[in-house]
Design a protein around this motif. Structure first.
Motif, PDB file in Angstrom:
ATOM      1  N   VAL A 275      37.928  28.115  48.541  1.00 13.29           N
ATOM      2  CA  VAL A 275      37.523  27.610  47.228  1.00 13.29           C
ATOM      3  C   VAL A 275      36.794  28.734  46.496  1.00 13.29           C
ATOM      4  CG1 VAL A 275      36.174  25.901  45.969  1.00 13.29           C
ATOM      5  CG2 VAL A 275      37.358  25.246  48.068  1.00 13.29           C
ATOM      6  N   ASP A 276      37.394  29.166  45.382  1.00 17.88           N
ATOM      7  CA  ASP A 276      36.862  30.303  44.616  1.00 17.88           C
ATOM      8  C   ASP A 276      36.386  29.791  43.265  1.00 17.88           C
ATOM      9  OD1 ASP A 276      36.281  32.640  43.366  1.00 17.88           O
ATOM     10  OD2 ASP A 276      38.280  33.514  43.508  1.00 17.88           O
ATOM     11  N   LYS A 277      35.085  29.814  43.079  1.00 19.10           N
ATOM     12  CA  LYS A 277      34.511  29.380  41.810  1.00 19.10           C
ATOM     13  C   LYS A 277      33.828  30.527  41.072  1.00 19.10           C
ATOM     14  CE  LYS A 277      33.729  24.634  43.414  1.00 19.10           C
ATOM     15  NZ  LYS A 277      32.734  23.543  43.567  1.00 19.10           N
ATOM     16  N   THR A 278      34.001  31.739  41.576  1.00 18.67           N
ATOM     17  CA  THR A 278      33.306  32.897  41.001  1.00 18.67           C
ATOM     18  C   THR A 278      34.274  33.722  40.146  1.00 18.67           C
ATOM     19  OG1 THR A 278      31.845  33.012  42.912  1.00 18.67           O
ATOM     20  CG2 THR A 278      31.984  34.968  41.519  1.00 18.67           C
ATOM     21  N   PRO A 279      33.964  33.921  38.863  1.00 17.45           N
ATOM     22  CA  PRO A 279      34.835  34.738  38.015  1.00 17.45           C
ATOM     23  C   PRO A 279      34.645  36.218  38.321  1.00 17.45           C
ATOM     24  CG  PRO A 279      32.918  34.056  36.783  1.00 17.45           C
ATOM     25  CD  PRO A 279      32.817  33.373  38.117  1.00 17.45           C
ATOM     26  N   PRO A 280      35.567  37.042  37.866  1.00 19.17           N
ATOM     27  CA  PRO A 280      35.418  38.486  38.069  1.00 19.17           C
ATOM     28  C   PRO A 280      34.186  39.030  37.344  1.00 19.17           C
ATOM     29  CG  PRO A 280      37.660  37.931  37.378  1.00 19.17           C
ATOM     30  CD  PRO A 280      36.824  36.706  37.178  1.00 19.17           C
TER      31      PRO A 280
ATOM     32  N   ASP B 211      36.347  41.216  41.870  1.00 15.38           N
ATOM     33  CA  ASP B 211      36.507  39.785  42.104  1.00 15.38           C
ATOM     34  C   ASP B 211      36.342  39.497  43.589  1.00 15.38           C
ATOM     35  OD1 ASP B 211      37.375  37.184  40.721  1.00 15.38           O
ATOM     36  OD2 ASP B 211      38.608  37.232  42.525  1.00 15.38           O
ATOM     37  N   ASN B 212      35.670  38.407  43.867  1.00 13.08           N
ATOM     38  CA  ASN B 212      35.290  38.138  45.256  1.00 13.08           C
ATOM     39  C   ASN B 212      36.458  37.705  46.134  1.00 13.08           C
ATOM     40  OD1 ASN B 212      35.464  35.657  43.802  1.00 13.08           O
ATOM     41  ND2 ASN B 212      34.376  34.631  45.455  1.00 13.08           N
ATOM     42  N   LYS B 213      37.525  37.087  45.546  1.00 10.21           N
ATOM     43  CA  LYS B 213      38.567  36.560  46.425  1.00 10.21           C
ATOM     44  C   LYS B 213      39.957  36.621  45.807  1.00 10.21           C
ATOM     45  CE  LYS B 213      39.642  34.722  50.392  1.00 10.21           C
ATOM     46  NZ  LYS B 213      39.402  35.458  51.645  1.00 10.21           N
ATOM     47  N   ALA B 214      40.180  35.855  44.747  1.00 14.39           N
ATOM     48  CA  ALA B 214      41.550  35.703  44.237  1.00 14.39           C
ATOM     49  C   ALA B 214      42.109  36.985  43.657  1.00 14.39           C
ATOM     50  CB  ALA B 214      41.591  34.595  43.178  1.00 14.39           C
ATOM     51  N   GLY B 215      41.245  37.839  43.123  1.00 13.29           N
ATOM     52  CA  GLY B 215      41.695  39.078  42.502  1.00 13.29           C
ATOM     53  C   GLY B 215      41.865  38.905  41.004  1.00 13.29           C
ATOM     54  N   THR B 216      41.600  39.979  40.277  1.00  8.17           N
ATOM     55  CA  THR B 216      41.689  39.931  38.822  1.00  8.17           C
ATOM     56  C   THR B 216      43.143  39.931  38.387  1.00  8.17           C
ATOM     57  OG1 THR B 216      39.599  41.107  38.616  1.00  8.17           O
ATOM     58  CG2 THR B 216      41.030  41.069  36.683  1.00  8.17           C
TER      59      THR B 216
ATOM     60  N   LYS C 272      45.051  42.954  25.331  1.00  5.18           N
ATOM     61  CA  LYS C 272      45.143  43.013  26.786  1.00  5.18           C
ATOM     62  C   LYS C 272      44.837  44.435  27.256  1.00  5.18           C
ATOM     63  CE  LYS C 272      48.156  41.810  30.668  1.00  5.18           C
ATOM     64  NZ  LYS C 272      49.480  41.292  31.069  1.00  5.18           N
ATOM     65  N   TYR C 273      43.958  44.533  28.223  1.00  8.56           N
ATOM     66  CA  TYR C 273      43.569  45.844  28.755  1.00  8.56           C
ATOM     67  C   TYR C 273      44.561  46.248  29.834  1.00  8.56           C
ATOM     68  CZ  TYR C 273      40.871  49.431  31.180  1.00  8.56           C
ATOM     69  OH  TYR C 273      40.464  50.602  31.760  1.00  8.56           O
ATOM     70  N   GLU C 274      45.130  47.441  29.671  1.00  9.66           N
ATOM     71  CA  GLU C 274      46.085  47.946  30.658  1.00  9.66           C
ATOM     72  C   GLU C 274      45.680  49.303  31.206  1.00  9.66           C
ATOM     73  OE1 GLU C 274      49.719  47.830  28.480  1.00  9.66           O
ATOM     74  OE2 GLU C 274      50.079  45.701  28.918  1.00  9.66           O
ATOM     75  N   LYS C 275      44.988  50.100  30.399  1.00 10.45           N
ATOM     76  CA  LYS C 275      44.537  51.418  30.827  1.00 10.45           C
ATOM     77  C   LYS C 275      43.345  51.806  29.963  1.00 10.45           C
ATOM     78  CE  LYS C 275      47.836  53.830  27.832  1.00 10.45           C
ATOM     79  NZ  LYS C 275      48.935  54.826  27.781  1.00 10.45           N
ATOM     80  N   PRO C 276      42.611  52.852  30.356  1.00 11.30           N
ATOM     81  CA  PRO C 276      41.449  53.254  29.554  1.00 11.30           C
ATOM     82  C   PRO C 276      41.810  53.472  28.090  1.00 11.30           C
ATOM     83  CG  PRO C 276      41.396  54.371  31.662  1.00 11.30           C
ATOM     84  CD  PRO C 276      42.705  53.628  31.614  1.00 11.30           C
ATOM     85  N   VAL C 277      40.897  53.064  27.217  1.00  6.25           N
ATOM     86  CA  VAL C 277      41.153  53.028  25.784  1.00  6.25           C
ATOM     87  C   VAL C 277      40.440  54.198  25.106  1.00  6.25           C
ATOM     88  CG1 VAL C 277      40.930  51.651  23.687  1.00  6.25           C
ATOM     89  CG2 VAL C 277      41.286  50.514  25.901  1.00  6.25           C
TER      90      VAL C 277
ATOM     91  N   ASP D  62      40.712  35.707  36.841  1.00  6.16           N
ATOM     92  CA  ASP D  62      41.285  35.969  38.150  1.00  6.16           C
ATOM     93  C   ASP D  62      42.523  35.098  38.322  1.00  6.16           C
ATOM     94  OD1 ASP D  62      40.382  33.445  38.771  1.00  6.16           O
ATOM     95  OD2 ASP D  62      38.754  34.098  40.095  1.00  6.16           O
ATOM     96  N   TYR D  63      43.133  35.154  39.490  1.00  3.11           N
ATOM     97  CA  TYR D  63      44.409  34.466  39.684  1.00  3.11           C
ATOM     98  C   TYR D  63      44.276  32.953  39.785  1.00  3.11           C
ATOM     99  CZ  TYR D  63      47.173  38.686  40.120  1.00  3.11           C
ATOM    100  OH  TYR D  63      47.825  39.860  39.847  1.00  3.11           O
ATOM    101  N   VAL D  64      43.059  32.446  39.808  1.00  2.00           N
ATOM    102  CA  VAL D  64      42.878  30.992  39.753  1.00  2.00           C
ATOM    103  C   VAL D  64      42.167  30.601  38.462  1.00  2.00           C
ATOM    104  CG1 VAL D  64      42.988  30.651  42.241  1.00  2.00           C
ATOM    105  CG2 VAL D  64      40.792  31.124  41.190  1.00  2.00           C
ATOM    106  N   ASN D  65      42.227  31.513  37.471  1.00  2.00           N
ATOM    107  CA  ASN D  65      41.730  31.266  36.108  1.00  2.00           C
ATOM    108  C   ASN D  65      40.223  31.089  36.002  1.00  2.00           C
ATOM    109  OD1 ASN D  65      44.121  31.571  34.690  1.00  2.00           O
ATOM    110  ND2 ASN D  65      44.737  29.473  35.049  1.00  2.00           N
ATOM    111  N   ASN D  66      39.492  31.574  36.995  1.00  2.00           N
ATOM    112  CA  ASN D  66      38.055  31.709  36.766  1.00  2.00           C
ATOM    113  C   ASN D  66      37.863  32.779  35.706  1.00  2.00           C
ATOM    114  OD1 ASN D  66      37.013  29.841  38.723  1.00  2.00           O
ATOM    115  ND2 ASN D  66      37.568  31.305  40.320  1.00  2.00           N
TER     116      ASN D  66
END
Length: 577
Positions: free
Chosen positions: A293-298, A329-334, A348-353, A370-374
């Motif tokens: 259970v991942d409730k922490t956002p990136p 991100d603690n679990k799901a990944g950004t 949308k960020y893709e590379k340094p600006v 993250d991949y669970v929309n946190n």
């Protein structure tokens, strides 16, 4: 369909029903003498009485006739269920042939029986369940039939399975195959009373329920968001599911009644064990689902890539710097990062600006999923990310000519004594250094004023950098003019030759005038002076006259840059001889 066809169709269906109907075996209604000597007769049978004088009923037997109740006597029917009697008044001693005192009747007992047996069914199995008239049993079943009869007693129990011929029941019926059985059974007593046929539908269920699981809400692989719910589904096509059980980690199993909601669980690792039982006790294998259970956002970390400089407590970066957004991100990944610079539209960020279009105070707003929309957001007013001041411009460059100079178009005229002073300023990150180059030669760091002595055109290139390496440049065209004016003289009268002091001299008449002028190749004549015969210098304004005798004339000229030239004339003025 016309009437004839309807009649034909109905006839076919009726005949088919008759052919498929299961017929019962013939059971005779009769009398029965039990082992204890009691006589039982089927109450529905007619009764005829016979009398004889011999013990052997086959000899000299006469049927009794009634004179007074002839209408009801042959045949007669017993009116009472159970105990009935046939009587004669007074008992007579069989030896003395005298009436036995005290008097009492001779009684013949007959038991009339119209009631059929009652059969009961008992199923020996681990567990059973009745639904919609069907009996569901677990695994296999042993069907035990038992019948009771109040009078004549049970003669036999007959049963049939799935429409087969009726068979006498002698031992428990074993049902072991998984299927639906139709069991019919009945009993009859010793006088032919037949019980109504009982029908029992028995379903042997050896199959456990199937359990499936579905996740509603946001999840990625085995990582579930706080809004996710785990929903279980069971399928049991036979006896139906009784209960679904689940247990989280080592907790006590619970009966599933509603979705397992992640909002009720703290963040962390879980193992969910689940299984189901049907209504006859068949249990599915235990299944497990491990999840987090991942409730922490990136966490978003903004960073400026490139040179920065701190001055008076204020940090600066250049327009060549890059804005880099890093997330942890603690679990799901950004999954995605979006950014806005100085309240512009989110991208949308893709590379340094690159920050080359953004000057001044830099405010970065960003959010990451993250991949669970946190979702985590850094924005003004919450976790405002105030990054270094972006300095996009190089220093302002200036120069000054100390000494003589003259601006002519885009070229500055100087002389070898002119000193060139360079300066620059930067109101943001501050000035770093000034470099200069003369005539495309190597750059030299500017430290003090300098001059350019060589006559001719020169290109002065100036470069200044600030403390975040923004560079400004400027070119100046200079011409070094070290030559004074060219002096011209012209007498207004012709000269003549005359001998003076044993030599021939050129002499100008007394009335002549001497015109004096000068020109400068690059600028103009600023002033001219003269000294006649070593007298003090006087300004020269046009022409000279009034000469006498031998003259020594010294003429000086200066151009606008202070370059000097001079001319000395020796000449005679007098009357011709």
């Amino acid at each position: 369909m016309n009437a004839k066809r309807w009649i034909f169709f109905i006839a076919i269906v009726f005949c088919e029903a008759l052919l498929n109907a299961q017929s019962l075996p013939y059971i005779e209604k009769k009398m029965y003498k039990s082992p204890d000597g009691k006589l039982y007769v089927n109450k529905s049978l007619p009764i005829y009485l016979f009398i004889g004088t011999q013990p052997d009923a086959a000899k000299g037997v006469v049927r009794l006739e009634s004179e007074t109740t002839k209408r009801y006597a042959n045949p007669m029917y017993f009116d009472s269920e159970g105990y009935n009697t046939i009587q004669s008044p007074s008992c007579v001693d069989t030896i003395t042939k005298q009436v036995v005192l005290p008097k009492h009747n001779i009684i013949f007992e007959v038991y009339a029986d119209s009631r059929p047996p009652i059969t009961r069914m008992h199923i020996e199995t681990k567990r059973q369940h009745v639904r919609k008239g069907k009996i569901y049993v677990s695994g296999e079943a042993k069907v035990v039939l038992s019948a009771t009869d109040e009078l004549a007693g049970v003669d036999k129990i007959l049963y049939s399975i799935d429409g087969a011929d009726y068979t006498e029941y002698t031992a428990p019926i074993q049902l072991s195959d998984q299927k639906e059985y139709t069991l019919k059974y009945f009993a009859f007593d010793h006088v032919g009373n037949i019980e109504a046929v009982h029908t029992a539908i028995i379903v042997v269920d050896k199959t456990a329920p199937k359990v499936s699981m579905e996740i509603k809400g946001d999840f990625h692989e085995q990582v579930l968001a706080g809004n996710a719910r785990i929903i279980f589904f069971t399928e049991d096509t036979i006896s139906e599911t009784e209960n679904l059980f689940y247990a989280l980690n080592d907790n006590k199993p619970a009966i599933y009644t509603s979705p397992v909601d992640m909002k009720d669980l703290p963040q962390g690792e879980y193992t969910l064990t689940y299984w189901a039982e049907d209504k006859v006790g068949n249990s599915s294998d235990k299944q497990t689902f491990s999840f987090y259970v991942d409730k922490t956002p990136p966490t978003i970390i903004p960073e400026i890539m490139g040179k920065t400089y701190m001055i008076n407590g204020k940090e600066f970066s250049s327009g060549r710097a890059l804005l880099k957004l890093t997330t942890i991100d603690n679990k799901a990944g950004t999954r995605e990062i979006y950014y806005s610079i100085n309240n512009s539209e989110f991208k949308k960020y893709e590379k340094p600006v690159m920050l080359n279009n953004t000057g001044g105070r830099l405010i970065v707003r960003a959010y990451a999923l993250d991949y669970v929309n946190n979702r985590n957001e850094i924005s003004e007013g919450t976790q405002s990310a105030s990054l270094p001041y972006v300095d996009l411009t190089g220093p302002s460059i200036g120069y000054r000519i100390e000494g003589p100079y003259l601006q002519v178009g885009d070229t500055i005229l100087i002389n070898k004594t002119s000193r060139i002073k360079l300066f620059a300023s930067d109101d943001e990150s501050g000035l770093n250094e000034i470099l200069y180059s003369i005539d495309k030669k190597d750059y030299t760091k500017y430290t003090a004023t300098f001059n350019i002595e060589n006559e001719g055109i020169h290109q002065l290139d100036i470069s200044a950098s600030d403390n975040v390496d923004n560079i400004s440049s400027r070119s100046v065209w200079l011409y070094t003019d070290n030559e004074g004016p060219e002096i011209y003289t012209l007498f207004s009268s012709p000269s003549y030759q005359t001998p003076i002091n044993d030599s021939i001299q050129t002499i100008y008449p007394p009335y002549c005038k001497l015109y004096i002028s000068a020109t400068d190749r690059h600028t103009s004549v600023l002033k001219m002076t003269y000294s006649l015969n070593h007298s003090p210098e006087k300004p020269l304004t046009g022409f000279l006259t009034g000469f006498k005798g031998h003259n020594h004339l010294l003429i000086h000229a200066w151009d606008m840059l202070g370059n000097h030239s001079s001319l000395t004339l020796e000449f005679w003025v007098g009357e011709p001889k």
